[in-house]
Design an enzyme around this catalytic site. Sequence first.
Site, PDB file in Angstrom:
ATOM      1  N   ASP A  67     -13.784  22.225  25.723  1.00  0.00           N
ATOM      2  CA  ASP A  67     -12.609  22.383  26.569  1.00  0.00           C
ATOM      3  C   ASP A  67     -11.473  23.065  25.822  1.00  0.00           C
ATOM      4  O   ASP A  67     -11.521  23.252  24.601  1.00  0.00           O
ATOM      5  CB  ASP A  67     -12.168  21.016  27.123  1.00  0.00           C
ATOM      6  CG  ASP A  67     -12.129  19.916  26.074  1.00  0.00           C
ATOM      7  OD1 ASP A  67     -12.168  20.245  24.884  1.00  0.00           O
ATOM      8  OD2 ASP A  67     -12.060  18.747  26.455  1.00  0.00           O
ATOM      9  N   ASN A 136      -9.984   6.477  29.587  1.00  0.00           N
ATOM     10  CA  ASN A 136     -10.392   6.263  30.984  1.00  0.00           C
ATOM     11  C   ASN A 136     -11.844   6.689  31.217  1.00  0.00           C
ATOM     12  O   ASN A 136     -12.277   6.819  32.353  1.00  0.00           O
ATOM     13  CB  ASN A 136      -9.453   7.008  31.941  1.00  0.00           C
ATOM     14  CG  ASN A 136      -9.459   8.512  31.708  1.00  0.00           C
ATOM     15  OD1 ASN A 136     -10.218   9.008  30.884  1.00  0.00           O
ATOM     16  ND2 ASN A 136      -8.629   9.241  32.439  1.00  0.00           N
ATOM     17  N   HIS A 138     -13.186   9.602  30.278  1.00  0.00           N
ATOM     18  CA  HIS A 138     -13.435  11.037  30.481  1.00  0.00           C
ATOM     19  C   HIS A 138     -14.221  11.624  29.318  1.00  0.00           C
ATOM     20  O   HIS A 138     -14.136  11.156  28.183  1.00  0.00           O
ATOM     21  CB  HIS A 138     -12.149  11.825  30.780  1.00  0.00           C
ATOM     22  CG  HIS A 138     -11.217  12.064  29.632  1.00  0.00           C
ATOM     23  ND1 HIS A 138      -9.944  11.556  29.579  1.00  0.00           N
ATOM     24  CD2 HIS A 138     -11.364  12.798  28.505  1.00  0.00           C
ATOM     25  CE1 HIS A 138      -9.350  11.968  28.476  1.00  0.00           C
ATOM     26  NE2 HIS A 138     -10.191  12.716  27.796  1.00  0.00           N
ATOM     27  N   GLU A 143     -12.172  14.387  34.195  1.00  0.00           N
ATOM     28  CA  GLU A 143     -11.400  13.183  34.487  1.00  0.00           C
ATOM     29  C   GLU A 143     -12.088  12.360  35.588  1.00  0.00           C
ATOM     30  O   GLU A 143     -12.890  12.911  36.354  1.00  0.00           O
ATOM     31  CB  GLU A 143      -9.995  13.579  34.953  1.00  0.00           C
ATOM     32  CG  GLU A 143      -9.174  14.300  33.896  1.00  0.00           C
ATOM     33  CD  GLU A 143      -8.580  13.352  32.849  1.00  0.00           C
ATOM     34  OE1 GLU A 143      -9.114  12.241  32.644  1.00  0.00           O
ATOM     35  OE2 GLU A 143      -7.589  13.741  32.227  1.00  0.00           O
TER      36      GLU A 143
HETATM   37  C1  GLP Z   1      -9.183  14.730  24.842  1.00  0.00           C
HETATM   38  C2  GLP Z   1     -10.366  15.684  24.749  1.00  0.00           C
HETATM   39  C3  GLP Z   1     -11.684  14.973  24.759  1.00  0.00           C
HETATM   40  C4  GLP Z   1     -11.642  13.823  23.784  1.00  0.00           C
HETATM   41  C5  GLP Z   1     -10.614  12.825  24.242  1.00  0.00           C
HETATM   42  C6  GLP Z   1     -10.488  11.624  23.330  1.00  0.00           C
HETATM   43  O1  GLP Z   1      -8.724  14.522  26.116  1.00  0.00           O
HETATM   44  N1  GLP Z   1     -10.368  16.663  25.774  1.00  0.00           N
HETATM   45  O2  GLP Z   1     -12.724  15.889  24.455  1.00  0.00           O
HETATM   46  O3  GLP Z   1     -12.895  13.216  23.692  1.00  0.00           O
HETATM   47  O4  GLP Z   1      -9.357  13.461  24.289  1.00  0.00           O
HETATM   48  O5  GLP Z   1      -9.679  11.956  22.248  1.00  0.00           O
HETATM   49  P1  GLP Z   1      -9.546  11.112  20.941  1.00  0.00           P
HETATM   50  O6  GLP Z   1     -10.778  11.325  20.173  1.00  0.00           O
HETATM   51  O7  GLP Z   1      -8.335  11.681  20.246  1.00  0.00           O
HETATM   52  O8  GLP Z   1      -9.336   9.706  21.360  1.00  0.00           O
END
Ligand code: GLP
Length: 244
Positions: A67, A136, A138, A143
């Site tokens: 992404d 959440n 995702h 989402e």
């Molecule tokens: C973001 C990214 C995801 C990631 C998520 C969790 O929203 N788009 O790919 O897995 O956050 O992030 P973190 O690893 O900082 O908790």
Amino acid sequence: MKIIRAKDYQDLSRKAANIISAQVIMKPDCVLGLATGSSPIGTYQQLVDWYNKGDVDFSGVKSVNLDEYRGLPKSDPQSYDYFMHEHFFDHVNIKPENINLPNGEAPDPDAECARYDKVIESLGGVDLQLLGCGRNGHIGFNEPGDCFAKGTHCVDLAESTIEANKRFFDSIDDVPRQAFSMGIQTIMRARKILIIISGKDKAEAVAKGFFGPITPQVPASILQLHPDVVAVVDEEALSLCDKV
Ligand code: GLP
């Protein structure tokens, strides 16, 4: 789904890096699907360390990232392009022409989504997809919603995601409201999936995603249907699951 319990973040990072380097050793020209966020930073550090020791070679590897924020130039330190260079690409021998991310600055979002899907298709799909997981549930920026998105799409970020990701920005107003994300169908087509989850604030996502019903309200729950998923989860993130 195979769940591997890790003691803590460091243990999780080493285990995840082991699985990725095994993939690269077994198939030096593999396609790695890569992720951003704080979860994979330790994994990338470990891979860089093993690269420096001569244990793993990325010269044949191709990458596709999950992404990218919409509207941020690559030069913005908060863009995922910048993140990937800072934490991984600039420290290993992956070839620049083999690196792929959605272009956050693309003027026509639909055309950009179609272009990115074509890139993934032209590479023959993803061999190993690395995933983090949002609080959440995702994955990528898929989402919670009423249906599972198929291909690359432009997403309105959930308020909870904007809130969670504001820690990387000067203020919540600077967090982009939209992003490009690989779709669930593309993620599910990856031949192998490695999801890494760390910390107490992810415990509910793990309990619902791995042991609850499969629903687009918890996007990670779809992974229960994939034939080859390895989840490396630390003890804090597993704290609401008594079955593991
Ligand atoms: C973001 C990214 C995801 C990631 C998520 C969790 O929203 N788009 O790919 O897995 O956050 O992030 P973190 O690893 O900082 O908790």
